[in-house]
Scaffold this motif. Structure first.
Motif, mmCIF file in Angstrom:
data_model
loop_
_atom_site.group_PDB
_atom_site.id
_atom_site.type_symbol
_atom_site.label_atom_id
_atom_site.label_comp_id
_atom_site.label_asym_id
_atom_site.label_seq_id
_atom_site.Cartn_x
_atom_site.Cartn_y
_atom_site.Cartn_z
ATOM 1 N N LYS A 39 0.833 -1.200 0.000
ATOM 2 C CA LYS A 39 0.000 0.000 0.000
ATOM 3 C C LYS A 39 0.872 1.257 0.000
ATOM 4 N N HIS A 40 1.942 1.225 0.735
ATOM 5 C CA HIS A 40 2.859 2.364 0.820
ATOM 6 C C HIS A 40 3.425 2.701 -0.557
ATOM 7 N N ASP A 41 3.835 1.690 -1.295
ATOM 8 C CA ASP A 41 4.373 1.877 -2.648
ATOM 9 C C ASP A 41 3.309 2.486 -3.565
ATOM 10 N N LEU A 42 2.089 1.978 -3.463
ATOM 11 C CA LEU A 42 0.996 2.514 -4.274
ATOM 12 C C LEU A 42 0.727 3.979 -3.930
ATOM 13 N N LEU A 43 0.707 4.307 -2.648
ATOM 14 C CA LEU A 43 0.385 5.679 -2.248
ATOM 15 C C LEU A 43 1.463 6.670 -2.653
ATOM 16 N N THR A 44 2.730 6.275 -2.643
ATOM 17 C CA THR A 44 3.755 7.192 -3.134
ATOM 18 C C THR A 44 3.601 7.384 -4.642
ATOM 19 N N SER A 45 3.213 6.338 -5.353
ATOM 20 C CA SER A 45 2.928 6.483 -6.784
ATOM 21 C C SER A 45 1.701 7.360 -7.004
ATOM 22 N N PHE A 46 0.736 7.258 -6.119
ATOM 23 C CA PHE A 46 -0.476 8.061 -6.226
ATOM 24 C C PHE A 46 -0.155 9.547 -6.076
ATOM 25 N N VAL A 47 0.763 9.895 -5.179
ATOM 26 C CA VAL A 47 1.170 11.293 -5.020
ATOM 27 C C VAL A 47 1.776 11.804 -6.330
ATOM 28 N N PHE A 49 1.053 10.679 -9.258
ATOM 29 C CA PHE A 49 -0.076 10.761 -10.174
ATOM 30 C C PHE A 49 -0.847 12.067 -9.983
ATOM 31 N N ILE A 50 -1.070 12.449 -8.733
ATOM 32 C CA ILE A 50 -1.783 13.699 -8.452
ATOM 33 C C ILE A 50 -1.046 14.876 -9.073
ATOM 34 N N LEU A 51 0.276 14.911 -8.916
ATOM 35 C CA LEU A 51 1.070 15.994 -9.500
ATOM 36 C C LEU A 51 0.961 15.978 -11.024
ATOM 37 N N ALA A 52 1.101 14.809 -11.623
ATOM 38 C CA ALA A 52 1.017 14.702 -13.084
ATOM 39 C C ALA A 52 -0.371 15.103 -13.577
ATOM 40 N N GLU A 53 -1.409 14.702 -12.850
ATOM 41 C CA GLU A 53 -2.774 15.033 -13.246
ATOM 42 C C GLU A 53 -3.019 16.535 -13.135
ATOM 43 N N PHE A 54 -2.517 17.135 -12.057
ATOM 44 C CA PHE A 54 -2.654 18.579 -11.902
ATOM 45 C C PHE A 54 -1.961 19.298 -13.059
ATOM 46 N N GLU A 110 9.940 8.697 6.209
ATOM 47 C CA GLU A 110 10.951 9.351 5.377
ATOM 48 C C GLU A 110 10.600 9.283 3.887
ATOM 49 N N THR A 111 10.021 8.181 3.438
ATOM 50 C CA THR A 111 9.663 8.055 2.013
ATOM 51 C C THR A 111 8.606 9.090 1.635
ATOM 52 N N PHE A 112 7.575 9.242 2.466
ATOM 53 C CA PHE A 112 6.565 10.262 2.201
ATOM 54 C C PHE A 112 7.171 11.663 2.275
ATOM 55 N N ARG A 113 8.086 11.884 3.236
ATOM 56 C CA ARG A 113 8.720 13.202 3.352
ATOM 57 C C ARG A 113 9.487 13.532 2.077
ATOM 58 N N GLN A 114 10.232 12.567 1.557
ATOM 59 C CA GLN A 114 10.965 12.780 0.301
ATOM 60 C C GLN A 114 10.004 13.039 -0.850
ATOM 61 N N LYS A 115 8.934 12.275 -0.900
ATOM 62 C CA LYS A 115 7.961 12.412 -1.989
ATOM 63 C C LYS A 115 7.299 13.792 -1.946
ATOM 64 N N PHE A 116 6.885 14.237 -0.778
ATOM 65 C CA PHE A 116 6.249 15.542 -0.695
ATOM 66 C C PHE A 116 7.247 16.681 -0.900
ATOM 67 N N THR A 117 8.503 16.459 -0.567
ATOM 68 C CA THR A 117 9.527 17.456 -0.889
ATOM 69 C C THR A 117 9.646 17.587 -2.399
ATOM 70 N N GLU A 118 9.666 16.469 -3.111
ATOM 71 C CA GLU A 118 9.718 16.484 -4.585
ATOM 72 C C GLU A 118 8.492 17.175 -5.170
ATOM 73 N N VAL A 119 7.325 16.847 -4.643
ATOM 74 C CA VAL A 119 6.081 17.440 -5.139
ATOM 75 C C VAL A 119 6.097 18.952 -4.909
ATOM 76 N N ASP A 120 6.490 19.371 -3.704
ATOM 77 C CA ASP A 120 6.562 20.809 -3.414
ATOM 78 C C ASP A 120 7.522 21.509 -4.367
ATOM 79 N N GLN A 121 8.671 20.900 -4.607
ATOM 80 C CA GLN A 121 9.649 21.511 -5.516
ATOM 81 C C GLN A 121 9.099 21.616 -6.930
ATOM 82 N N ALA A 122 8.368 20.592 -7.372
ATOM 83 C CA ALA A 122 7.777 20.630 -8.717
ATOM 84 C C ALA A 122 6.721 21.735 -8.810
ATOM 85 N N PHE A 123 5.854 21.839 -7.799
ATOM 86 C CA PHE A 123 4.847 22.903 -7.797
ATOM 87 C C PHE A 123 5.516 24.274 -7.758
#
Length: 191
Positions: A39-47, A49-54, A110-123
């Protein structure tokens, strides 16, 4: 990703399970595990996806004017359900709450923290590009694009948190004050 969206919308983060996602996708759990480790792997992929969809939705609605693009960009985040006529799957206020729940996992994970750091940087980079375009076209004052993007996204993040954790909706007041900010701090004087 569609099944994850629907399961998150229906059950929230706390009620989300592999079985519920698999049921929503009309797949077996073994098929799910063929694509994702857990589930964790799917949810990081989902984040992601949200960025790509936006980004996809924004590209469909963007125009030539940096000022209008800034308003559109912020509007898509402040009121994501407003893009329902543009995309079959637009986030709703309920999913914003789930997004806040996912983001809260970054406190301990830590994985979610890295993922949201990437998302924030992209936005921030997308928004800084809009601001740079506005400066280059002469529509905006010569502000620091990165600092301005960080400020605007911090405002939006606060709004997302507040909107998803309150009974009332502060969107109109935030949108009005953001418009005042554009008028007073970004747009060049026409005088």
């Amino acid at each position: 990703m569609r099944a994850t969206y629907c399961a998150l919308d229906q059950y929230g983060y706390a009620g989300l399970s592999i079985q519920r996602i698999a049921d929503e996708a009309d797949l077996s759990k073994s098929t799910f595990y063929h694509h994702y480790d857990d589930k964790h792997d799917l949810l990081t992929s989902f984040v992601d996806f949200i960025l790509a969809e936006f980004s996809r939705i924004f590209s469909l609605t963007a125009g030539e004017s940096p000022t209008e693009n800034l308003r559109t960009y912020v509007g898509l985040i402040l009121e994501p359900e407003s893009v329902g006529d543009v995309a079959e799957m637009s986030p709703t206020a309920d999913v914003l709450g789930t997004y806040v729940e996912l983001r809260a996992q970054a406190i301990q994970d830590e994985t979610f923290r890295q993922k949201f750091t990437e998302v924030d940087q992209a936005f921030e980079e997308q928004l800084a590009t809009i601001i740079r375009d506005g400066i280059e076209s002469g529509e905006f004052r010569p502000v620091d694009p990165e600092a301005t993007a960080t400020f605007v996204l911090t405002l939006i993040a606060g709004h997302t948190f507040r909107r998803s954790t309150r009974e009332d909706d502060p969107t109109e007041a935030v949108r009005d004050e953001f418009e005042s900010y554009i008028q007073q701090s970004l747009l060049r004087d026409e005088s």
